[in-house]
Design an enzyme around this catalytic site. Structure first.
Site, PDB file in Angstrom:
ATOM      1  N   VAL A  16       0.842  -1.209   0.000  1.00 30.08           N
ATOM      2  CA  VAL A  16       0.000   0.000   0.000  1.00 30.08           C
ATOM      3  C   VAL A  16       0.874   1.255   0.000  1.00 30.08           C
ATOM      4  O   VAL A  16       0.557   2.247  -0.685  1.00 30.08           O
ATOM      5  CB  VAL A  16      -0.974  -0.008   1.211  1.00 30.08           C
ATOM      6  CG1 VAL A  16      -1.862   1.228   1.191  1.00 30.08           C
ATOM      7  CG2 VAL A  16      -1.831  -1.260   1.199  1.00 30.08           C
ATOM      8  N   LYS A 204     -13.625  -4.319  10.231  1.00 28.33           N
ATOM      9  CA  LYS A 204     -14.248  -3.411   9.246  1.00 28.33           C
ATOM     10  C   LYS A 204     -15.709  -3.121   9.604  1.00 28.33           C
ATOM     11  O   LYS A 204     -16.154  -1.972   9.477  1.00 28.33           O
ATOM     12  CB  LYS A 204     -14.126  -4.026   7.853  1.00 28.33           C
ATOM     13  CG  LYS A 204     -12.671  -4.041   7.353  1.00 28.33           C
ATOM     14  CD  LYS A 204     -12.520  -4.904   6.113  1.00 28.33           C
ATOM     15  CE  LYS A 204     -11.095  -4.891   5.590  1.00 28.33           C
ATOM     16  NZ  LYS A 204     -10.876  -5.911   4.554  1.00 28.33           N
TER      17      LYS A 204
HETATM   18  N1  HSE Z   1      -6.866  -9.062   3.477  1.00 26.86           N
HETATM   19  C1  HSE Z   1      -7.815  -8.034   3.224  1.00 26.86           C
HETATM   20  C2  HSE Z   1      -8.893  -8.600   2.323  1.00 26.86           C
HETATM   21  C3  HSE Z   1      -7.127  -6.867   2.584  1.00 26.86           C
HETATM   22  O1  HSE Z   1      -8.694  -9.692   1.800  1.00 26.86           O
HETATM   23  O2  HSE Z   1      -9.932  -7.987   2.142  1.00 26.86           O
HETATM   24  C4  HSE Z   1      -7.930  -5.629   2.539  1.00 26.86           C
HETATM   25  O3  HSE Z   1      -8.292  -5.192   3.819  1.00 26.86           O
END
Ligand code: HSE
Length: 405
Positions: A16, A204
Site C-alpha cells: 500500500v 471493518k
Molecule cells: N486481506 C484483506 C482482504 C485486505 O482480503 O480484504 C484488505 O483489507
C-alpha cells in the site's frame, strides 16, 4: 499566491505504501486540480533500503526525523498491525500532524481515543482505506448520508474470503487450494487467519458501525465466525436453494440498540450482494430516508487501496480541521447493545441424511441433496432456534443465518 503543497510522510513502503507513492506521483495533476495544491512526499519510513526506487532519497529509518520536522503536515500510516502503528499514530497527532491510515486494526481498536486526540489537537484522523479497500464508503456514509439514520449494514468486507468462496462455488475448489491461490495473488493478510477466521471483517464492520452510529464496539468482543468450516455439502445445499454463501459483516441499529456480528450467511439470488464475487467487496447500507444503497468495488489490492489513502490526503488538502464537524466516537456500553442472539433472523439448518418428517415441522422450505437435508426456518432468536433444535431427534451438522431477498 498558490497554496502551499501538502507535505506528507509515509510509514511503510510495502504494497500500500509504494502504491500510495505511485498514485501521488502519477495523478499529481488530478490532485492539484481538485485541491489547488500538490502533495509532496518528504519521507518514507521503512526498515529496508530501496536503492533502485525513485524514492530512495526519501527513505528514513528513524521516526523522530518525521515527528520533529514541523514541515510535515500529515503522517500516512500503512504499516499494518497494532504496534508500533498505534504509538506512531498517537505521536503524530500529539505533534499536531494529521494522520491518514489504511490500518483497520488500529482504527477498530483505538479509533475512539485517536479521534478524540485529533480533535483536541485540531487535526484530522482519516481512514477511508481501512474498509472496503478502494471503495469510497466511509466518507459517503459520514457526509452524503448524514441526514439518514442507518438501520442496517450487510457487507462482504473481506476480499480474500470472497475469493475463496467464489472459487469453492464456481470450480468446486477445496478451501486450502483456494486460500493458496488468494495468498499467491497477494490478497490475504500476512497471517491468513485474520481473513479466514473473520477478524479482518470484524474490524471493518466495527468501523462501519461506528461511522453509522457513533458507537464503537470492541472487535474482540463481538460474535465472529469464519469460513473454515464450510463444506462441499453446504455449497451443494446453498446452490440448490439458489443462494450463495458469503462472509457477512452485519450491523443493525434500532431503538438505540446496536447489534454487530460476522458470520458466513446464505445470500439469496435476489439480494443485491449475491453476485459480488472474487476479490470484490460490497457494502449494502439500509437507511430510513434512502432505503438500500450498495457500495461495490475492489476491496483489496495495491492501487485501489492506495487510491483510497490518497482520497484522505485530498480531503485534508481541501478541508482544514473544523471542530464543529470533527467526528467523535463513544465506546459502546452493555446498555447500547442488543443482547447476543436477540436479533430475529431466518436460519438454514443442514442435517446429514434423508429428510425426517419430524424435523421438517415448522420449516418454510426443505431442500435435499444426495447426502444432506436443509430446512429453512423463519426469523427467530438464538434461544428460539435452540429450542427448535432441541425439540427434534436429529442434530444439525451446520447452521447458517439467511439474509433477506
Ligand atoms: N486481506 C484483506 C482482504 C485486505 O482480503 O480484504 C484488505 O483489507
Amino acid at each position: 499566491m498558490a497554496n502551499k503543497n501538502l507535505t506528507v510522510a509515509l510509514l511503510g513502503f510495502g504494497v500500500v505504501g509504494s502504491g500510495t507513492a505511485q498514485v501521488i506521483t502519477e495523478n499529481q495533476d488530478r490532485i492539484c486540480r481538485a485541491t489547488g495544491r500538490g502533495i509532496d512526499i518528504r519521507y518514507i519510513l521503512d526498515l529496508r533500503e530501496f536503492p533502485d526506487s525513485p524514492f530512495a532519497d526519501r527513505i528514513v529509518h528513524d521516526y523522530n526525523v518525521i515527528i520533529n520536522d514541523p514541515e510535515v503536515d500529515v503522517v500516512v500510516e500503512m504499516m499494518g498491525g497494532s504496534h508500533p502503528a498505534y504509538e506512531f499514530s498517537r505521536a503524530a497527532l500529539e505533534a499536531g500532524k494529521s494522520v491518514v491510515t489504511s490500518n483497520k486494526e488500529v482504527v477498530a481498536n483505538f479509533g475512539t481515543e485517536l479521534l478524540a486526540l485529533a480533535a483536541e489537537k485540531g487535526v484530522r484522523y482519516l481512514f477511508e482505506a481501512s474498509v472496503g479497500g478502494g471503495i469510497p464508503v466511509l466518507r459517503p456514509l459520514a457526509q452524503d448520508m448524514a441526514a439518514n439514520r442507518v438501520r442496517s449494514i450487510n457487507g462482504i468486507l473481506n476480499g480474500t474470503t470472497n475469493y475463496i468462496l467464489t472459487r469453492m462455488f464456481a470450480d468446486g475448489a477445496s478451501f486450502d487450494a483456494a486460500l493458496a491461490e488468494a495468498q499467491q495473488k497477494g490478497y490475504a493478510e500476512r497471517d491468513p487467519s485474520a481473513d479466514v477466521d473473520g477478524l479482518d471483517a470484524a474490524r471493518k464492520i466495527v468501523i462501519l458501525a461506528a461511522m453509522a452510529t457513533g458507537l464503537r464496539v470492541d472487535p474482540n468482543a463481538i460474535s465472529v465466525e469464519g469460513i473454515r468450516k464450510i463444506t462441499a455439502a453446504d455449497v451443494a445445499i446453498a446452490t440448490k436453494m439458489d443462494c450463495a454463501i458469503k462472509l457477512i459483516g452485519h450491523m443493525s441499529y434500532a431503538d438505540d440498540k446496536l447489534a454487530v456480528w460476522v458470520a458466513p450467511c446464505f445470500v439469496p439470488r435476489q439480494n443485491p450482494i449475491f453476485n459480488i464475487d472474487d476479490v470484490f467487496n460490497g457494502v449494502l447500507i439500509d437507511t430510513d430516508m434512502l432505503g438500500q444503497t450498495l457500495f461495490y468495488g475492489r476491496g483489496a489490492g495495491k492501487l485501489p487501496t492506495a487510491g483510497a489513502v490518497v482520497s484522505d490526503l485530498v480531503d485534508i488538502a481541501s478541508h482544514p480541521f473544523d471542530a464543529k464537524t470533527a467526528p467523535t466516537w463513544t465506546d459502546a456500553e452493555a446498555a447500547d447493545l442488543l443482547p447476543a442472539g436477540a436479533e430475529k433472523l431466518p436460519v438454514c439448518l443442514i442435517y446429514e441424511g434423508a429428510p425426517d418428517a419430524t424435523s421438517a415441522v415448522g420449516a418454510e422450505r426443505v431442500v435435499t441433496t444426495d447426502t444432506h437435508t436443509a430446512l429453512l426456518l423463519p426469523a427467530m432468536t438464538a434461544d428460539e432456534l435452540d429450542a427448535h433444535i432441541q425439540a427434534k431427534p436429529a442434530r444439525p451438522v451446520a447452521c447458517y443465518r439467511v439474509l433477506p431477498q
